[in-house]
Design a protein around this motif. Structure first.
Motif, PDB file in Angstrom:
ATOM      1  N   UNK A 182      -3.379  -8.659 -15.093  1.00 18.51           N
ATOM      2  CA  UNK A 182      -3.009  -7.631 -16.070  1.00 18.51           C
ATOM      3  C   UNK A 182      -2.450  -6.382 -15.388  1.00 18.51           C
ATOM      4  N   UNK A 183      -1.595  -5.691 -16.113  1.00 18.39           N
ATOM      5  CA  UNK A 183      -0.963  -4.475 -15.601  1.00 18.39           C
ATOM      6  C   UNK A 183      -1.870  -3.268 -15.784  1.00 18.39           C
ATOM      7  N   UNK A 184      -1.909  -2.430 -14.750  1.00 15.95           N
ATOM      8  CA  UNK A 184      -2.441  -1.077 -14.873  1.00 15.95           C
ATOM      9  C   UNK A 184      -1.280  -0.145 -14.526  1.00 15.95           C
ATOM     10  N   UNK A 185      -1.005   0.789 -15.419  1.00 18.18           N
ATOM     11  CA  UNK A 185       0.240   1.557 -15.328  1.00 18.18           C
ATOM     12  C   UNK A 185      -0.007   2.958 -14.776  1.00 18.18           C
ATOM     13  N   UNK A 218      -5.557  -6.922 -10.687  1.00 19.38           N
ATOM     14  CA  UNK A 218      -4.552  -6.211 -11.481  1.00 19.38           C
ATOM     15  C   UNK A 218      -3.242  -6.150 -10.709  1.00 19.38           C
ATOM     16  N   UNK A 219      -2.178  -5.870 -11.442  1.00 20.21           N
ATOM     17  CA  UNK A 219      -0.890  -5.526 -10.836  1.00 20.21           C
ATOM     18  C   UNK A 219      -0.610  -4.074 -11.179  1.00 20.21           C
ATOM     19  N   UNK A 220      -0.499  -3.253 -10.144  1.00 20.89           N
ATOM     20  CA  UNK A 220      -0.226  -1.825 -10.335  1.00 20.89           C
ATOM     21  C   UNK A 220       1.254  -1.646 -10.646  1.00 20.89           C
ATOM     22  N   UNK A 221       1.552  -1.109 -11.810  1.00 22.84           N
ATOM     23  CA  UNK A 221       2.927  -0.812 -12.202  1.00 22.84           C
ATOM     24  C   UNK A 221       3.137   0.685 -11.986  1.00 22.84           C
ATOM     25  N   UNK A 222       3.874   1.018 -10.943  1.00 21.99           N
ATOM     26  CA  UNK A 222       4.161   2.424 -10.629  1.00 21.99           C
ATOM     27  C   UNK A 222       5.640   2.645 -10.929  1.00 21.99           C
TER      28      UNK A 222
END
Length: 607
Positions: free
Chosen positions: A450-453, A473-477
């Protein structure tokens, strides 16, 4: 050996695609070269200004059309360890030029920022755009029509690509790049990384961290890990802009000075006044560019060059694409293990056989083009050598070893570290991206989580310190692309994400920003394009969305219904200048004009 069939096919495709722009470029170059010695077009007052401070002998020489004059473009400053050695180079070059019957003048200086100093700081927002500013600054220096050839003194991140763009924009002049070499080995890079992670966890303090960093970055020369700076040096040698064997000789050594003297004398020999006229824009062609990409893959080089090589090629009218880079990666094996994709540093790489052995291996199997022009002459075979100090302070060259001196650092085609290159392209409903997999363990080549933004590096670091990221998680920066804030490197994210990965969590990074040549063991889909500020798909990701990053298939997917994704409005953020660092307003025109990252994030060549 003849070129590998796939290498040849990709090269031919680039040639065909580039014909219109390459032909226009060569027409301009040849028109400029046809005017002969550039000083001959200057009026007497112009020329008098140009040599006003020269010695009487140099004035006499430059008054005519028969003595060549070298223009030195220098990125010297004494804050950058890699550039501090250049302080003494102009005097060495002037002396060597005089010995060879020529003259040399410093034509101009260019800015040279240290990304190591600006990592995680507001100044990093100026970093990528400094490349195009460096090209412009070098162009100003060469604009005086005083010079018959140019010597470029530069090493690090944006500096060499900017200087290459300038060299090719003034491609009617021969150009040689003169390196300063890597600093000697200090604290091992993996130990430095370990202390960084301990600091991120709060297990050591600032004093311990500073001690480790100071022991790693401890003296003159390039940082010893295989980031963008050392990738630059590899590129300059395999593309023929360096003299053979000159890239990784330490500063302050007799051999280093001998190579600098040799470069000055060689530059005089390849002007239009001699018999080996080698204008940079004729010398560098599609084959040279492909050789550069192959070298990048074979060594697991910097992700930044998926931007820089595109922009550098365009300066010569050559249309290189990410697709070309991706397809070349499929047929080029990884032959080097240098930190961050191994424990060795560039000094160990040099000791194991260095560029001479690497180029010899690639030539043996047809993975690079031999039939290219270089500053040393014709044929890349001349670069399968080691440089040594000869008699009377001259340079002699010996054949590079037939076998690697240390197969754990530098391997053969028959026993590569992996079957394909260290860089791969990703495609999917989130757009296009780049990933460096040479240091990523195979079991982490696929991450679905899941994305953490986040909309800044600091937000992620704060969440880590607060203990909110102990999960998969996948860090969305996002909003880190060239138009948003100049596309800063996000290298400060490596320690916290590395800590989480070591704790057993499956983590990855997804960003429209950069992660630099130092990106390492954490899977990172970077340079996502279209970027968030342009309403790209990355701006449609919502907290908790499942993302699949597959570096094996080369895909990057948001696992939501297509209709749902199409209905989503892209998120926007306030990017007003007062939220960012001082100096940012100076680059506002660049942010408005910049091309997409797959176009080299270029201001100069964005159409």
């Amino acid at each position: 050996m003849s070129a590998h069939a796939r290498i040849s096919a990709i090269t031919d495709r680039i040639v065909e695609r580039s014909k219109p722009t390459r032909e226009r470029y060569l027409e301009r170059l040849r028109a400029a070269a046809s005017k002969g010695v550039q000083r001959s077009v200057l009026g007497c007052a112009n020329l008098a200004h140009g040599f006003a401070v020269c010695s009487p002998a140099d004035k006499d020489a430059l008054a005519g059309d028969h003595i060549p004059n070298l223009g030195i473009i220098t990125a010297y400053n004494d804050m950058l360890s890699a550039h501090q050695p250049f302080e003494t180079y102009p005097a060495i070059i002037r002396e060597a030029a005089a010995e060879a019957g020529g003259v040399a003048q410093v034509a101009g200086g260019v800015p040279a920022m240290c990304d190591g100093v600006t990592q995680g700081q507001p100044g990093m927002e100026l970093s990528l755009f400094s490349r195009d500013l460096i090209a412009m600054s070098a162009g100003v220096g060469l604009s005086h029509n005083m010079f018959d050839a140019a010597l470029f003194l530069g090493v690090c991140d944006k500096i060499v690509p900017g200087l290459v763009i300038a060299a090719l924009s003034f491609g009617h002049l021969p150009s040689i790049f003169v390196p300063a070499g890597p600093m000697t080995t200090g604290l091992p890079n993996d130990e430095k990384s370990r202390v960084r992670q301990l600091f991120a966890e709060g297990k050591v303090g600032r004093a311990e961290l500073l001690e480790a960093e100071s022991k790693s970055y401890h003296g003159p020369g390039t940082c010893t890990f295989y980031g963008t700076a050392n990738s630059n040096q590899m590129l300059m040698e395999i593309m023929g802009f360096h003299l053979p064997g000159s890239s990784f000789i330490n500063p302050g050594t007799p051999l280093r000075e001998a190579l600098t003297r040799e470069a000055a004398k060689r530059a005089l020999a390849i002007t239009a006044l001699g018999n080996e006229f080698t204008p940079a824009g004729e010398m560098i062609d599609e084959r040279s560019v492909v050789n550069g990409v192959v070298g990048l893959h074979a060594t697991g080089g910097s992700t930044n060059h998926t931007l820089h090589l595109v922009a550098m090629a365009r300066a010569a009218g050559i249309q290189l694409t990410w697709q070309d880079i991706a397809e070349l990666s499929e047929v080029v094996p990884l032959l080097a293990r240098v930190y961050p994709n191994g424990l060795a540093d560039v000094n160990h790489f040099q000791a194991a056989g260095g560029m001479g052995f690497l180029i010899k291996e690639l030539l043996k199997h047809g993975l690079v083009h031999d039939d290219v022009r270089t500053v040393f002459g014709r044929g890349l075979q001349a670069y399968t050598v080691d440089a040594r100090l000869g008699e009377n302070g001259t340079v002699r060259r010996e054949p590079s070893p037939e076998k690697s001196v240390d197969p754990k650092v530098l391997s053969s085609i028959e026993t590569p570290f992996q079957a394909n290159g260290g860089l791969k392209m990703l495609r999917g409903n989130l757009g296009k991206a780049v990933i460096k997999i040479s240091a990523v363990k195979p079991e982490r080549h696929i991450i679905e989580a899941p994305a953490i933004i986040f909309h800044s590096q600091q937000e992620l670091q704060d969440a880590f310190k607060e203990g909110k990221l102990n999960r998969d998680f996948i860090a969305v920066v996002r909003f880190q692309g060239p138009k948003a804030n100049g596309m800063p490197e996000l290298h400060k994210l490596t320690p916290p994400l590395g800590v989480l990965q070591d704790r057993g969590f499956r983590v990855a990074l997804l960003t429209d920003g950069r992660m630099s040549g130092a990106s390492g063991k954490v899977p990172a889909a970077i340079h996502v394009t279209p970027e968030a500020v342009d309403g790209g798909p990355i701006a449609r990701i919502r907290e908790g969305d499942i993302i699949r990053l597959d570096a094996i298939k080369g895909t990057l997917e948001l696992l939501v219904d297509a209709a749902d994704m199409a209905e989503r409005e892209p998120v926007t953020v306030d990017l007003s200048d007062n939220e960012f660092g001082m100096g940012r307003e100076l680059f506002a025109p660049f942010r408005r004009a910049v091309g997409a990252s797959d176009q080299g994030a270029s201001v100069l060549f964005h159409h």
